[in-house]
Design an enzyme around this catalytic site. Structure first.
Site, PDB file in Angstrom:
ATOM      1  N   ASP A   1       0.822  -1.202   0.000  1.00  0.00           N
ATOM      2  CA  ASP A   1       0.000   0.000   0.000  1.00  0.00           C
ATOM      3  C   ASP A   1       0.858   1.255   0.000  1.00  0.00           C
ATOM      4  O   ASP A   1       2.031   1.221  -0.367  1.00  0.00           O
ATOM      5  CB  ASP A   1      -0.935  -0.033   1.208  1.00  0.00           C
ATOM      6  CG  ASP A   1      -2.309   0.528   0.898  1.00  0.00           C
ATOM      7  OD1 ASP A   1      -2.396   1.749   0.674  1.00  0.00           O
ATOM      8  OD2 ASP A   1      -3.292  -0.234   0.877  1.00  0.00           O
TER       9      ASP A   1
ATOM     10  N   HIS B   1      -4.112   5.890   3.347  1.00  0.00           N
ATOM     11  CA  HIS B   1      -4.772   4.747   2.724  1.00  0.00           C
ATOM     12  C   HIS B   1      -4.326   3.437   3.363  1.00  0.00           C
ATOM     13  O   HIS B   1      -5.138   2.591   3.737  1.00  0.00           O
ATOM     14  CB  HIS B   1      -4.478   4.758   1.227  1.00  0.00           C
ATOM     15  CG  HIS B   1      -5.275   3.778   0.433  1.00  0.00           C
ATOM     16  ND1 HIS B   1      -4.885   2.475   0.246  1.00  0.00           N
ATOM     17  CD2 HIS B   1      -6.449   3.910  -0.235  1.00  0.00           C
ATOM     18  CE1 HIS B   1      -5.780   1.850  -0.511  1.00  0.00           C
ATOM     19  NE2 HIS B   1      -6.738   2.694  -0.811  1.00  0.00           N
TER      20      HIS B   1
ATOM     21  N   SER C   1     -10.878  -0.602  -2.375  1.00  0.00           N
ATOM     22  CA  SER C   1      -9.708  -0.636  -1.504  1.00  0.00           C
ATOM     23  C   SER C   1     -10.085  -1.098  -0.102  1.00  0.00           C
ATOM     24  O   SER C   1      -9.242  -1.611   0.632  1.00  0.00           O
ATOM     25  CB  SER C   1      -9.081   0.762  -1.394  1.00  0.00           C
ATOM     26  OG  SER C   1      -8.194   1.007  -2.438  1.00  0.00           O
TER      27      SER C   1
END
Length: 547
Positions: free
Chosen positions: A79, A302, A472
């Site tokens: 990520d 994220h 995601s």
């Protein structure tokens, strides 16, 4: 795109009728919690007991898992980075016990210095990091214009025809995307000023400093223009998930910055931060030892959110509950920039995770072109030889993947199925026409299953929490389910995990909106299984399989 694609389009821009270019869509974080906030995690609820299309995690722990003993499992998250100091993540981080932190020595001789919690393939030896990057199409076009200047399909050498065809395809996509983003940039910038003035005027007219849902619904006015403004503001807040008008403005301004970055960085043919920072040869897919150990890097939002979904501490009475509990551990491998990830980095990230003991790898990223696809497929196959399950987000372009490309792909170049890969679409919190998230990619062949991916509450940097939406989020929900199964039933292979998750998915025949269209379809026709992942049913199936 990247983090599907790297958080490029916050959901807040939905009211501008702008499509999401990211696998994650953001809302504002909440302050550090005073206690347990797991009630906000709708996706842990059970479809039968709670009448919510969640994964039945709470029910699984209460009715079945409480009598079983879990074993250690490592889940790698490829990520953008992670906040290793987050109060809900620090206890669950993988620790490389063979490495002595901070001594500047590769103690375990694995080629990576001080990789205590993972590795960063987007870092330089001097400590700097790549943040923004170009799209893959941009890189192909930049190289192709130099290599094929003045050439045509008829004049290019036979050995170069495949590369020339790829360049032509990328050139066409790049030209269209540049035009689209240029127009979109003008649009969002033109909206920022008027919306700011509108909010200020409404606050003054209504005599309040906080234009939230309560204030707007209780507003008393006979002015028809103000009534329309109030209705419009409420509608925008509803569509974007904004908590109040100031949050709405923040999301719009963030969108303006992201759009400017798209033009200045992602689509800039002359932008190449990697050359100065990482100093590797991006075309050499066999090069392994580059990067640094900075996992926070430039923007860990994220990756922090994804990691929390999988395994945030369940027993600290603080914040959220990860799907997988102790002793599951999170390994962060940074390979996804604010732009398209490079195939070389993804291949190396998979190999790093496998070599350091990961049983499951979450991959919440994707893109339209993959010029070094064989290297990624070789990493897939390497992971398969080590019995490692790969879980990949399907993407947020509301495309039918039977017709559109999205990489890493669900199939090998020879069209064979990847036996250790699950591709996951995003579903919503209600079993109605919106069960399929409007941004989610789908496919009867290329998307294996859906999982909750709308308004997913999880960890954010600075020991805060907030909602994100995207495939995601659906991927780590599924990776978390796989981690639970592997932890309680350690003999399960990667193929077993894939089979059990798919067979136990709860099939829905709800009439839903087909993402990106005005059509309706049976939810069961939008993926291979036609279902939403279900931990409770998966645990029951795993029990039978291991008896």
């Amino acid at each position: 795109m990247t983090i599907f694609p790297s958080r490029r389009w916050p959901v807040a821009l939905a009211f501008l009728a702008l499509p999401s270019a990211s696998f994650a869509q953001s809302a504002a974080p909440t302050p550090p919690p005073a206690g347990d906030q797991s009630a906000a995690q709708w996706y842990l609820k059970d479809p039968q007991l709670d009448q919510v299309p969640g994964i039945g995690a709470n029910r699984a722990y209460t009715e079945i898992l409480k009598n079983l003993v879990p074993t250690p499992v490592i889940v790698a998250v490829i990520d953008s980075g992670i906040d290793t100091a987050h109060v809900d993540l620090k206890p669950v981080l993988w620790r490389n016990t063979k490495e002595i932190p901070g001594n500047g020595i590769d103690d375990d001789k694995n080629g990576y210095i001080d990789d205590v919690h993972g590795w960063n393939f987007l870092g330089g030896a001097d400590g700097r990091n790549v943040g923004a990057e170009t799209l893959e199409m941009t890189r192909i076009v930049a190289a192709g214009r130099k290599r094929f200047s003045g050439k045509t399909a008829a004049t290019v050498k036979a050995a170069d025809k495949a590369d020339f065809a790829l360049y032509q395809k990328a050139e066409k996509a790049y030209t269209a995307r540049l035009k689209e983003e240029t127009e979109r940039n003008k649009e969002v910038e033109s909206m920022a000023g008027p919306l700011t003035m509108m909010v200020q005027s409404m606050k003054q007219a209504l005599g309040t400093e906080k234009l939230d849902t309560t204030a707007l619904k209780s507003a008393k006015t006979d002015d028809p223009n103000m009534k329309r403004a109030v209705a419009g503001m409420l509608d925008m807040m509803r569509q974007t998930g904004a908590s109040d008008a100031d949050d709405l403005l923040k999301q719009l301004n963030d969108g303006v910055k992201q759009e400017r970055s798209m033009l200045d960085n992602s689509l800039n043919l002359n932008f190449n931060p990697r050359a100065d920072i990482i100093k590797d040869n991006p075309d050499d897919v066999n090069q392994r030892n580059y990067g640094n150990n900075d996992l926070y890097a430039t923007d860990p939002l994220h990756g922090t959110h994804v990691a929390g979904i999988i395994a945030a501490a369940r027993d600290n009475n603080l914040g959220i509950q990860g799907i997988a509990g102790d002793p599951v551990r999170i390994m962060m491998v940074r390979a996804v920039p604010d732009g398209d990830e490079r195939d070389k980095d993804i291949a190396n990230a998979i190999r790093y995770a496998v070599d350091n003991g990961a049983s499951i790898i979450n991959m919440s990223f994707g893109k339209e072109f993959s010029p070094q696809r064989p290297a990624v497929e070789a990493a897939y196959k390497y992971a398969a030889t080590k019995n490692v399950l790969l879980v990949h987000a399907a993407g947020n372009e509301n495309h039918n993947l039977d017709l559109e490309d999205n990489y890493p792909a669900s199939f090998y170049l020879n069209k064979g199925v990847v036996p250790n890969l699950l591709t996951v679409g995003a579903s919503g919190p209600k079993d109605n026409a919106a069960l399929t998230a409007d941004f989610s990619n789908y496919s009867k062949k290329g998307v294996d299953v859906f999982a909750p991916g709308v308004a997913i509450y999880s960890t954010l940097p600075g020991s805060t929490y907030g909602n994100e939406s995207g495939t995601s989020m659906a991927a780590p929900v599924t990776a978390g389910v796989a981690a639970v199964l592997k932890s309680y039933f350690p003999k399960l292979t990667a193929a077993d995990l894939k089979r059990i998750i798919m067979q136990s998915a709860q099939v829905h025949h709800t009439k839903v909106h087909v993402p990106g269209t005005e059509k309706e379809a049976d939810f069961s026709t939008l993926s291979v299984t036609g279902g939403v992942v279900d931990l409770y049913e998966a645990v029951k199936l795993a029990q039978k399989a291991t008896m």
